[in-house]
Design an enzyme around this catalytic site. Structure first.
Site, PDB file in Angstrom:
ATOM      1  N   ASN A   9       8.994 -17.792   3.651  1.00 44.65           N
ATOM      2  CA  ASN A   9       8.947 -18.103   2.228  1.00 44.65           C
ATOM      3  C   ASN A   9       7.913 -17.158   1.628  1.00 44.65           C
ATOM      4  OD1 ASN A   9       8.664 -19.185  -0.294  1.00 44.65           O
ATOM      5  ND2 ASN A   9       8.225 -21.279   0.378  1.00 44.65           N
ATOM      6  N   ARG A  92      13.695 -17.902   2.114  1.00 48.80           N
ATOM      7  CA  ARG A  92      13.838 -18.558   0.815  1.00 48.80           C
ATOM      8  C   ARG A  92      14.007 -17.459  -0.230  1.00 48.80           C
ATOM      9  NH1 ARG A  92       9.769 -22.866  -1.989  1.00 48.80           N
ATOM     10  NH2 ARG A  92      11.138 -23.368  -3.717  1.00 48.80           N
ATOM     11  N   HIS A 180      14.412 -25.210  -7.272  1.00 49.70           N
ATOM     12  CA  HIS A 180      13.983 -26.237  -6.297  1.00 49.70           C
ATOM     13  C   HIS A 180      15.179 -26.808  -5.540  1.00 49.70           C
ATOM     14  CE1 HIS A 180      10.053 -27.068  -8.722  1.00 49.70           C
ATOM     15  NE2 HIS A 180       9.785 -26.318  -7.659  1.00 49.70           N
ATOM     16  N   ARG A 240       2.556 -23.872 -16.037  1.00 50.60           N
ATOM     17  CA  ARG A 240       3.714 -23.462 -16.850  1.00 50.60           C
ATOM     18  C   ARG A 240       3.994 -24.487 -17.939  1.00 50.60           C
ATOM     19  NH1 ARG A 240       7.868 -22.644 -12.002  1.00 50.60           N
ATOM     20  NH2 ARG A 240       6.120 -22.640 -10.551  1.00 50.60           N
ATOM     21  N   GLU A 378      11.345 -28.043   2.570  1.00 43.11           N
ATOM     22  CA  GLU A 378      12.233 -26.922   2.241  1.00 43.11           C
ATOM     23  C   GLU A 378      12.410 -25.989   3.442  1.00 43.11           C
ATOM     24  OE1 GLU A 378       9.524 -26.859  -0.917  1.00 43.11           O
ATOM     25  OE2 GLU A 378      11.023 -26.222  -2.368  1.00 43.11           O
TER      26      GLU A 378
END
Ligand code: ADP
Length: 397
Positions: A9, A92, A180, A240, A378
């Site tokens: 990742n 990823r 996601h 964000r 993940e």
């Protein structure tokens, strides 16, 4: 001999990795995970066993390019695996565009398609693709599988993905993609195991980490999500903005004469919990702070979760279960309790003892809509995809 699967990742200044052993019966056992940090400056490498014991550490005292860092990692993994052999790498990759609704075995053509998507995710996609290119040079025969954060949402229909923009913009891919997806896919998979009843119904999953989003999942399929064309939309996040009236951008351009780069920094790095509180992007700190701006930032985060909950329930025409996951969702009992109480009109309720324990079902028996805490993984989802692509490939040979 058993097979090793490497999961990568990769981000801008750090890369996380995990190594799994793919057993004969298809089980995946994590053998180590770690990261390389400080890429571009003085990088550090650390690898840990699943129980946290440090298995390897290294520090470079000068700039080392990414290919050489990857070469070090591959060498270390080879030693670590011993008699097991590295059989594939799963990556990823943030954007699979309209094209990919499932993981892809990487070849030159696939890489070209993914590179064409860089303008849609300029802050992440190049860093995700860099180790794929390097790995192809260092280990040319190793199958590499790209696993996309957008793929799980490809089941979203036109209405859930469109913007009311002129057709020419929709035609060139300006639409909602959602992100996601690997986390949501993992939660849907885990739910089928631990709560098959609710998993077959209408579920909203709240992925609340430093990046935060929510997804409506109907019988295991993503129907709608809060993130859009980019990972900026929806909930406010650590730094964000989340949802923002596009008119604000015009104001920043026309009245504040801000450049695109300045606006990008503002929206991605200076807003959200950090911007609102003026203190921190760390939810723990904000929740324990007595500062009124910290309280407003937490209240706003919870308020926006409630607004999106209503919207996603509407997108599915009902709600049977809510799941909390990722850093804040998994660890903050206080936040979960507030979300459940403040949205009681949807049939949500909290069992305080279960919520304090913080895993599995956290709603009282008989609640109209059940609530759950399910840790996401993940990396394991990527390892599972990688294993499955290898298996399909072997069956086709
Ligand atoms: P990332 O998106 O970087 O993977 P994580 O899923 O690790 O992020 O979540 C990081 C966030 O989780 C941070 O905002 C951190 O403050 C928050 N967090 C972790 N533990 C707690 C806790 N006990 N209470 C509230 N927030 C927490």
């Amino acid at each position: 001999m058993s097979d090793g699967i490497l999961v990568i990742n990769a981000g801008s200044s750090s890369s996380k990795f995990s190594v799994y052993i793919n057993r004969q019966n298809g089980d995946l056992d994590l053998t180590c995970k770690g990261q390389i940090e400080g890429i571009g400056v003085d990088p550090t490498f650390v690898a840990k066993a699943p129980d946290g014991t440090i298995l390897g550490e290294h520090r470079w005292h000068a700039h080392v390019d990414r290919t050489n860092l990857l070469s070090y990692l591959l060498g270390w993994i080879e030693l670590h695996l011993g008699s097991a052999e590295l059989k594939a790498a799963g990556h990823r990759v943030v954007h699979g565009g309209r094209h990919y609704s499932a993981p892809a075995l990487v070849n030159e053509l696939v890489l070209e398609v993914l590179e064409n998507l860089v303008p849609l995710a300029p802050l992440h996609q190049p860093h995700n693709l860099a180790p794929i290119r390097s790995m192809a040079k260092l280990h040319p025969g190793l199958p590499q599988i790209a696993c996309f954060d957008t793929a799980f949402h490809r089941s979203n229909g036109f209405l859930a993905t469109a913007f009311a923009l002129p057709r020419w913009l929709l035609d060139e891919g300006v639409q909602r993609y959602g992100f996601h997806g690997l986390s949501y896919e993992f939660i849907a998979y885990r739910m089928r195991q631990i709560a098959p009843g609710p998993a077959a119904g209408k579920v909203v999953v709240c992925h609340l980490g430093s990046g935060a989003s929510m997804c409506a999942i109907d019988n295991g399929r993503s129907v709608a999500s809060t993130m859009g064309f980019t990972a900026l939309d929806g909930l406010p996040m650590g730094t964000r903005t989340g949802q923002l009236d596009a008119g604000v951008l015009l104001y920043l351009l026309q009245e504040k004469h801000m450049s695109a780069d300045e606006i990008q920094r503002l929206l991605y790095h200076q807003s959200g919990l950090l911007g609102m509180s003026g203190i921190s992007n760390d939810m723990r700190l904000l929740m324990s702070s007595g500062d009124p701006h910290a309280k407003e930032a937490v209240d706003f985060f919870i308020y926006r979760i409630g607004r999106e909950l209503g919207s996603l329930a509407a997108a599915m025409g009902g709600l049977d279960a809510v799941v909390f996951t990722a850093g804040i969702g998994e660890h903050s009992a206080e936040l979960r309790a507030r979300v459940l109480r403040e949205n009681a009109w949807l049939g949500l309720a909290v069992d305080n003892d279960a919520n304090t324990r913080g895993e599995g079902c956290i709603s009282p028996a008989g609640a109209v809509c059940s609530a759950w805490v399910i840790p996401t993984d993940e990396e394991l989802m990527i390892a599972m995809h990688t294993r499955d692509v290898l298996k399909a490939r072997a069956a086709a040979e």
